[in-house]
Structure formats: C-alpha cells, structure tokens
Design a protein around this motif. Sequence first.
Motif, PDB file in Angstrom:
ATOM      1  N   PHE A 138       0.820  -1.219   0.000  1.00 37.82           N
ATOM      2  CA  PHE A 138       0.000   0.000   0.000  1.00 37.82           C
ATOM      3  C   PHE A 138       0.854   1.269   0.000  1.00 37.82           C
ATOM      4  O   PHE A 138       0.433   2.303  -0.474  1.00 37.82           O
ATOM      5  CB  PHE A 138      -0.920  -0.006   1.223  1.00 37.82           C
ATOM      6  CG  PHE A 138      -0.183   0.167   2.504  1.00 37.82           C
ATOM      7  CD1 PHE A 138       0.077   1.443   2.993  1.00 37.82           C
ATOM      8  CD2 PHE A 138       0.290  -0.931   3.224  1.00 37.82           C
ATOM      9  CE1 PHE A 138       0.780   1.617   4.167  1.00 37.82           C
ATOM     10  CE2 PHE A 138       0.999  -0.760   4.394  1.00 37.82           C
ATOM     11  CZ  PHE A 138       1.245   0.516   4.867  1.00 37.82           C
ATOM     12  N   ASP A 139       2.084   1.169   0.537  1.00 36.50           N
ATOM     13  CA  ASP A 139       2.935   2.364   0.609  1.00 36.50           C
ATOM     14  C   ASP A 139       3.753   2.567  -0.671  1.00 36.50           C
ATOM     15  O   ASP A 139       4.601   3.448  -0.734  1.00 36.50           O
ATOM     16  CB  ASP A 139       3.850   2.301   1.838  1.00 36.50           C
ATOM     17  CG  ASP A 139       4.644   1.001   1.927  1.00 36.50           C
ATOM     18  OD1 ASP A 139       4.804   0.328   0.877  1.00 36.50           O
ATOM     19  OD2 ASP A 139       5.109   0.647   3.025  1.00 36.50           O
ATOM     20  N   TYR A 193       7.999  -2.504  -1.905  1.00 35.23           N
ATOM     21  CA  TYR A 193       7.919  -3.931  -2.197  1.00 35.23           C
ATOM     22  C   TYR A 193       8.579  -4.721  -1.075  1.00 35.23           C
ATOM     23  O   TYR A 193       9.536  -4.261  -0.457  1.00 35.23           O
ATOM     24  CB  TYR A 193       8.642  -4.255  -3.514  1.00 35.23           C
ATOM     25  CG  TYR A 193       8.053  -3.579  -4.731  1.00 35.23           C
ATOM     26  CD1 TYR A 193       7.171  -4.249  -5.575  1.00 35.23           C
ATOM     27  CD2 TYR A 193       8.372  -2.257  -5.035  1.00 35.23           C
ATOM     28  CE1 TYR A 193       6.623  -3.634  -6.699  1.00 35.23           C
ATOM     29  CE2 TYR A 193       7.832  -1.622  -6.148  1.00 35.23           C
ATOM     30  CZ  TYR A 193       6.966  -2.319  -6.977  1.00 35.23           C
ATOM     31  OH  TYR A 193       6.427  -1.699  -8.081  1.00 35.23           O
ATOM     32  N   GLY A 194       8.059  -5.938  -0.848  1.00 31.22           N
ATOM     33  CA  GLY A 194       8.665  -6.830   0.133  1.00 31.22           C
ATOM     34  C   GLY A 194       9.184  -8.082  -0.555  1.00 31.22           C
ATOM     35  O   GLY A 194       9.164  -8.185  -1.786  1.00 31.22           O
ATOM     36  N   SER A 195       9.622  -9.058   0.253  1.00 36.62           N
ATOM     37  CA  SER A 195      10.232 -10.264  -0.318  1.00 36.62           C
ATOM     38  C   SER A 195       9.201 -11.201  -0.939  1.00 36.62           C
ATOM     39  O   SER A 195       9.509 -11.921  -1.881  1.00 36.62           O
ATOM     40  CB  SER A 195      11.033 -10.993   0.764  1.00 36.62           C
ATOM     41  OG  SER A 195      10.190 -11.326   1.843  1.00 36.62           O
ATOM     42  N   VAL A 196       7.986 -11.203  -0.387  1.00 37.10           N
ATOM     43  CA  VAL A 196       6.878 -11.999  -0.932  1.00 37.10           C
ATOM     44  C   VAL A 196       5.620 -11.130  -0.825  1.00 37.10           C
ATOM     45  O   VAL A 196       5.639 -10.118  -0.123  1.00 37.10           O
ATOM     46  CB  VAL A 196       6.669 -13.319  -0.133  1.00 37.10           C
ATOM     47  CG1 VAL A 196       7.826 -14.282  -0.331  1.00 37.10           C
ATOM     48  CG2 VAL A 196       6.447 -13.037   1.350  1.00 37.10           C
ATOM     49  N   GLY A 241       2.703  -9.230   0.480  1.00 32.84           N
ATOM     50  CA  GLY A 241       2.261  -8.926   1.845  1.00 32.84           C
ATOM     51  C   GLY A 241       3.384  -8.701   2.844  1.00 32.84           C
ATOM     52  O   GLY A 241       3.132  -8.267   3.961  1.00 32.84           O
ATOM     53  N   ALA A 242       4.635  -8.988   2.467  1.00 29.31           N
ATOM     54  CA  ALA A 242       5.756  -8.754   3.394  1.00 29.31           C
ATOM     55  C   ALA A 242       6.105  -7.267   3.407  1.00 29.31           C
ATOM     56  O   ALA A 242       5.913  -6.556   2.421  1.00 29.31           O
ATOM     57  CB  ALA A 242       6.965  -9.590   3.002  1.00 29.31           C
ATOM     58  N   GLU A 243       6.636  -6.819   4.548  1.00 35.55           N
ATOM     59  CA  GLU A 243       6.964  -5.405   4.767  1.00 35.55           C
ATOM     60  C   GLU A 243       7.843  -4.814   3.651  1.00 35.55           C
ATOM     61  O   GLU A 243       8.763  -5.478   3.164  1.00 35.55           O
ATOM     62  CB  GLU A 243       7.715  -5.311   6.111  1.00 35.55           C
ATOM     63  CG  GLU A 243       8.073  -3.902   6.544  1.00 35.55           C
ATOM     64  CD  GLU A 243       8.947  -3.900   7.808  1.00 35.55           C
ATOM     65  OE1 GLU A 243       9.403  -4.970   8.242  1.00 35.55           O
ATOM     66  OE2 GLU A 243       9.175  -2.796   8.338  1.00 35.55           O
ATOM     67  N   SER A 244       7.563  -3.578   3.299  1.00 35.77           N
ATOM     68  CA  SER A 244       8.420  -2.876   2.334  1.00 35.77           C
ATOM     69  C   SER A 244       9.815  -2.691   2.918  1.00 35.77           C
ATOM     70  O   SER A 244       9.954  -2.350   4.088  1.00 35.77           O
ATOM     71  CB  SER A 244       7.834  -1.500   1.999  1.00 35.77           C
ATOM     72  OG  SER A 244       6.610  -1.644   1.327  1.00 35.77           O
ATOM     73  N   HIS A 245      10.826  -2.919   2.089  1.00 36.87           N
ATOM     74  CA  HIS A 245      12.213  -2.875   2.556  1.00 36.87           C
ATOM     75  C   HIS A 245      13.041  -2.333   1.385  1.00 36.87           C
ATOM     76  O   HIS A 245      12.905  -2.819   0.260  1.00 36.87           O
ATOM     77  CB  HIS A 245      12.625  -4.304   2.928  1.00 36.87           C
ATOM     78  CG  HIS A 245      14.013  -4.418   3.482  1.00 36.87           C
ATOM     79  ND1 HIS A 245      15.140  -4.144   2.746  1.00 36.87           N
ATOM     80  CD2 HIS A 245      14.445  -4.803   4.709  1.00 36.87           C
ATOM     81  CE1 HIS A 245      16.210  -4.335   3.503  1.00 36.87           C
ATOM     82  NE2 HIS A 245      15.811  -4.735   4.693  1.00 36.87           N
ATOM     83  N   GLN A 248      14.689  -4.839  -0.911  1.00 36.12           N
ATOM     84  CA  GLN A 248      13.740  -5.549  -1.774  1.00 36.12           C
ATOM     85  C   GLN A 248      13.190  -4.605  -2.851  1.00 36.12           C
ATOM     86  O   GLN A 248      12.943  -5.018  -3.981  1.00 36.12           O
ATOM     87  CB  GLN A 248      12.568  -6.091  -0.948  1.00 36.12           C
ATOM     88  CG  GLN A 248      12.959  -6.914   0.267  1.00 36.12           C
ATOM     89  CD  GLN A 248      13.504  -8.305  -0.037  1.00 36.12           C
ATOM     90  OE1 GLN A 248      14.262  -8.869   0.732  1.00 36.12           O
ATOM     91  NE2 GLN A 248      13.137  -8.861  -1.169  1.00 36.12           N
ATOM     92  N   ARG A 279      14.314   1.212   6.264  1.00 27.57           N
ATOM     93  CA  ARG A 279      12.907   1.145   6.641  1.00 27.57           C
ATOM     94  C   ARG A 279      12.662   2.193   7.713  1.00 27.57           C
ATOM     95  O   ARG A 279      13.619   2.617   8.378  1.00 27.57           O
ATOM     96  CB  ARG A 279      12.582  -0.247   7.232  1.00 27.57           C
ATOM     97  CG  ARG A 279      12.509  -1.347   6.221  1.00 27.57           C
ATOM     98  CD  ARG A 279      12.260  -2.682   6.911  1.00 27.57           C
ATOM     99  NE  ARG A 279      13.457  -3.214   7.542  1.00 27.57           N
ATOM    100  CZ  ARG A 279      13.442  -4.172   8.477  1.00 27.57           C
ATOM    101  NH1 ARG A 279      12.307  -4.656   8.899  1.00 27.57           N
ATOM    102  NH2 ARG A 279      14.575  -4.630   8.968  1.00 27.57           N
ATOM    103  N   PRO A 280      11.389   2.579   7.951  1.00 32.77           N
ATOM    104  CA  PRO A 280      11.136   3.542   9.034  1.00 32.77           C
ATOM    105  C   PRO A 280      11.666   3.008  10.363  1.00 32.77           C
ATOM    106  O   PRO A 280      11.641   1.800  10.606  1.00 32.77           O
ATOM    107  CB  PRO A 280       9.595   3.625   9.068  1.00 32.77           C
ATOM    108  CG  PRO A 280       9.142   3.213   7.713  1.00 32.77           C
ATOM    109  CD  PRO A 280      10.147   2.199   7.238  1.00 32.77           C
TER     110      PRO A 280
END
Lengths: 315, 412
Positions: free
Chosen positions: A166-167, A170-173, A175-179, A182, A221-222
């Motif tokens: 949503f932000d 992108y994450g690793s899979v 639904g995973a946190e944005s990082h 990644q 990340r934040p």
Amino acid sequence: MTPKLAVAKHVTYVQELDNKKDSFEYWAGEHLRLNGVYWGLTSVHLLKHPEALDSAQIIEYVMSCQHTNGAFGGHIGHDPHLLYTLSAVQILATLDALDRIDADQIATYVKSLQQPDGSFSGDEYNEIDTRFSYCAVNCLSLLNRLRQPYIDVDRAVEFIHSCKNFDGGYGSVPGAESHSGQIFCCVGALAILGRLELIETDRLGWWLAERQLKNGGLNGRPEKLEDVCYSWWVLSCLSIMDRIHWINRDSLVDFILNAQDTEGGGIADRPGDVSDVFHTLFGVAGLSLLGYPDLEPVDPRYCMPCSVIKRLGIQ
Amino acid sequence: MAELYSTFSRLLKANPASTLIDFGFVPPVASLESQESSYHPFLLIEGNLGVPANAIPPLCRFSHSVFFKLANQFSADHKCLADSDLDELDASSTCLLLMNPEIYTAWNIRKKLLALQRLNATEEMALIDLVLSKHPKRPAAWSHRAWLLPRLRETSTNIDKLLTHELKICDQAAQRHRMNYHAWTHRWKVVRTAPLDFRLSAFKSTRKYISSHISEHSAFAHALAVLESILKDPDFTTPLELFQEQVLESMKLIVSYPGHKSPWCYLQGLFLISGRCGLSTVVVDARVREELGIVHSVAIETVDGSQFSEVDVMDWLEALIQKHTFDVSQKEGGILVPLFQFASWIIQASKRVIESRKGVAESGTIWHNQIEIALDFQLYLLLGVDGVDDIKMDLKQNVKDAGGWPSFLLAV
C-alpha cells in the motif's frame, strides 16, 4: 571537516583483502566469497582503477566455483545458488570474459528455478524471494537471454507486481513489509524489463525520500538507523524513477565520506565503524550516482559500470 | 582441535537440540583442554549451552574440514559413505551451523540426510530453534526452516500446535533482534494461509506485541497485512467494527507515544487499505473526536510558554499549498479531508500529553518530531495531486533554512 574520497586508500584496501587469508573473519565469510569478489572488483572499476586486480586470476577463481549444471556456488565446494550465479556473470561481464561460460546452459538453469506464479526460487529448495527475481532478470539480461524459451517474462513481472504494498514499496513476498533492499530488486528488475509504468512513482519516491535522516544518511525502513549501503538501494531506485532531487544530495555525500576509513581504506556502514568491502562498493556506487567527481558512472539497474553495460549492447 | 570437536559432538549427542533451550557464546576460558569426565570447556546449565569465545575459531575450522571432506564425497555418490560417515556429516554440520548458520551448503546436506531419513524432522526443527536462539536474523537458517515446515506439517497430527510454535519462535527472534525482517516474514508466511480463527488470534498477539514495542515498524506492517487478510475474508462478519477499532487504537498510540513514526505509518496504511477492503472511512470521525476528547481550535501553551493552536499548523500548511496551484478536490474518495483533520486533532491531543511531561529535557525534541511526522503525514496524503513535487521540495528547503518553519516550531 568532511574528508575527500580517499581513492588510493580504497583501491589498496580492496587489493589487500585477499592477503588476509589467515584471519578468522576472512575464513568465516567463505560461503559468499564470490559476492565479495564482485563487490571488490566493481569498487575498483568505479574508482577508475580496473588494473588494481589481476583479471586472469579472478576469472580462474570464478570458474572454479562453477558446477556441472552451469550454476555457481559462493566458493569452491559450496552448492550452486542464484545469488552467486549472478555475481559470477557480473564479474565475467565486467572483465569481458563471458566467452568462458555457456550462456544457454546458465539460462536453462535460471529457467529451471522459475515457479508457476512467475516467482524465482534461489536454488532447488524452493525459497521464494523478490531478490531472486532480480538475480534471474539481471543475469539473463547480461547473457542476452531475457526471453522465451528461457523465462516467462510476463509472469515474472506479475509476481513482482503482486509484492507491491500500500505504501508503494515492495517486500520479499506478497504482503511482506516494504524494505529498501527488496524495493531495489523489484524496481531494478522492472527497469531492466522495461515495465516501470507499474511503479507508483510518487508514492514510492516519497517513501524512499523519507529514508533520509537528519544526519544525511539513509535508512532502509522507518525507525531504523542510517546505513551506507542504503545509499545504493534507495538512491538507485530514486535515480531509475528520476527522483534523486527528492533527497538532499550534499548531506548524503558528507555522510558517506565521513564513513570512510581514511587511513586503512574502505567504507563502513556508518561513521566510526569498521569498514568492509560490501559497504565500500555501495558507498562508492552511491557517490557515483550523486555525481561525485572522477568516478566511473554506475548503471542504477545493474550496479555495474555504465561502460560495461554499453559494451554489452544493453539499452 | 580434534578433541574440542569430539567433546562438543559428545555433548550434543547426549543432549540433543530438543532438550536444550538456549545457545550462546560466553567469555573466553583460560584453558581449552578437554577433560574426559566433563564437557569442559563448554557450559551446559539447565538446558543452556555456552561455547567460550576462544573455542569458536578452532571448533569452526575443524568441523569445517570434517564436513566439507565428507560433503564432497556425499555429493559425488552418497551410497559410498558408511553409516558412521553419515553420522559424522550430521555432527560436523550441526557444530558448523551453530557457529555460523550462513553456511548454506551444510543446511543443504541436512536436507538430503532428512530425505534419506538419517535425520528426524522434529529434531531438525529443534536444532533450528537452537540456532535462532543465538542467531535470530540469519537468512539461511530461516530458509531451512521454511523448507522444513511443510514437510513437518504433512506428518503432524496437531497443526495448530505446530503453527503456534512457529509464532512463538518468530516472536522470540523478533524480541532478540528488533526489526527482524526474516522473523516477521516467516510469521507472515505461517499466518497468511492459516484458517480465520488462527489469523484472528495471531492478530491479537501482534497487537499485544505492538503495545510494548512502539517503534517496531515491522510489527505494525505485519499487523496491517494480517488485518487486511481478515477484513477481506468473507467469513469475517464485523469488518467495519474491527477497522474502526484499529483506527482508534492507532490514534491513541500516536497520542500516547508522540514522536514515533510507526503508529503513523499504521494509520496511513489503514486508510490506504480501507478502499481495497470495501470500507468507508468517514464514519470514524465523531467517535474518534469524542474518545480523544479533542476540543477544536483552542490555543495551547507550548513548553516554553509561547502560544500556538491547531489553526496555526493548518494555516501554515494551507499557505504552503496555496503558494502552489493546488486543488484538494482532486483527491477522490472523501478520505483526504477527514484525514487532514485527524492529523490536526492528533497534534492537539499530543500536545496535552507532552505538556503533562513538562520538565523532561527532551520534550521539545519529541514535540518537534511529532509535528514533523504529522506534516509529513499530511503532505503524503496529497500524493498523486499535481504540484506535490514542488510542495515536498519547498518543505525540504524550509527545513534546511530553518527560517521557513512556522514560528511555533522555532520556539521549541
């Protein structure tokens, strides 16, 4: 007073890495030695000292890490993995030695790792991660095999897109946190695949620009500490999206320069820490993107010298 | 070196991972000399295993040479290895991975030994638990875990217990290393495919975790992903109630812990996922105002005694926006305006909290951070509207020059 970039010290630092074979630290990093060679080699190329390392010796070492299926392990005797296969191809491309490998065989190996949903596994044991999507796309692009029958490009894009949050990150899979690491992998892969229209440029650009902290450094990340390596992961994405002006250039340059070891050479994760070859590359590459003088221009998609990408005929 | 390694192997054979709780490195000892009657120099106290720092390099080097010699033979043709060699592969890889879990080739050999049924899957999971107790963020250990879990699941008679244990290990690893990306991602992989009841209880436990880890952005991001999967579940009957409760909860956190970015990101995320979950957000207004006890447009005293009000903040932001040609009505969905108000109410309510901490040296900094995050939050809402680049740059310039900040900010 911020020091200048200590080019000669950094070149010597990279040259001497291989003379520390007796140290426990050198030994403990054995499983990713091939990554280390890529970091060191790319560093000296971006510092405009390609002659600093012995090309023939490096090529022989790289080839000794290759397995019969064409893929590379992190060191002699270590299992094959996409992470090291990419490093091997990047090193050989930089040294203009791609004729040493069978591109079709490596492309077939990469293809064997693609899953029905378009994602890539890092090796035969099915760990899925957008990092491996990037490795596959980058590697096949350097080998000029980024097409059917080697991989299903549309599916590869679809999987990366499904990892968008949503932000805008992108994450690793999915639904995973944005990082930021990644995000670099996803944005880099989409850039190589010419599918940048899938990125929410403003939303992601904003998120990335918020990674700059008061001391000029960027975090991943934040609520994390600043780290020199994000000078690459964050900055390369902003560069690809043409938003580098959204962060403060001068304070980031100062932050990277202050993380140098001006006596022993090398760059650390942040000022005051011990330098290593990983942060040395990403510090130098970050400075190159920021237009620091007398550095070889770096391609933000590949993290390799632009001259190499041009020589390979990649647009 | 050989003696050290054989003592360590003997210890682990008598005390397998499933009987151990915790593994760690302890201060160096004067003598590494082994004694047959004990496990010296290793410490084993009530299931806690300690390796002296000066034993690590020799133990690593020796187990490494034993392991790779056998591993290469095994890869060439595993049938040529005797049973005792296969046991040695187990022992040497265990020792190596406890010291350095990034040696992925050692995990791979263990996968092959599991396939040959030379190792037991439940005992293997216990070994990973033990490795993670010392090395909570090592990707190769998490990768091996993710590979093993479905295999364990196939034969498990109590899936709920198995998955609950996964959550426990993830939470422990998160406690041991903050913002542990691998732990939270593994947790998400476990939760996302679980039944609704399990996801609801997992969500509850993460909310509890958050209440004592207010700056743990990973936990908030995880909670948001789990929440979205619950809100979208056709079997879940009260999505709007849960959503509103979360908005309120996040605002309370923002007010109670001013200056932390994570709860703001969570609130932002709530609104951004609301559309995808088919929820209207405006209904929250009245309840939130009431609960937070917010009085509109009342001037509040700052730490140093100067006056400012919510109106000041809004005026400043509006002036900034008006300077650039900008049309708020471009933003669709009716979310923008209430959110602008939310941010302002939060600023007011935070002020009261910070005021109650008068005298605390850093209260000025906390307030400054809170205002900065709130303004960032408000500007973020304008994304996608023409001219946002310029506003962002203007804000940056203001920060740089300091002169551009509104006066009440300069006071603190």
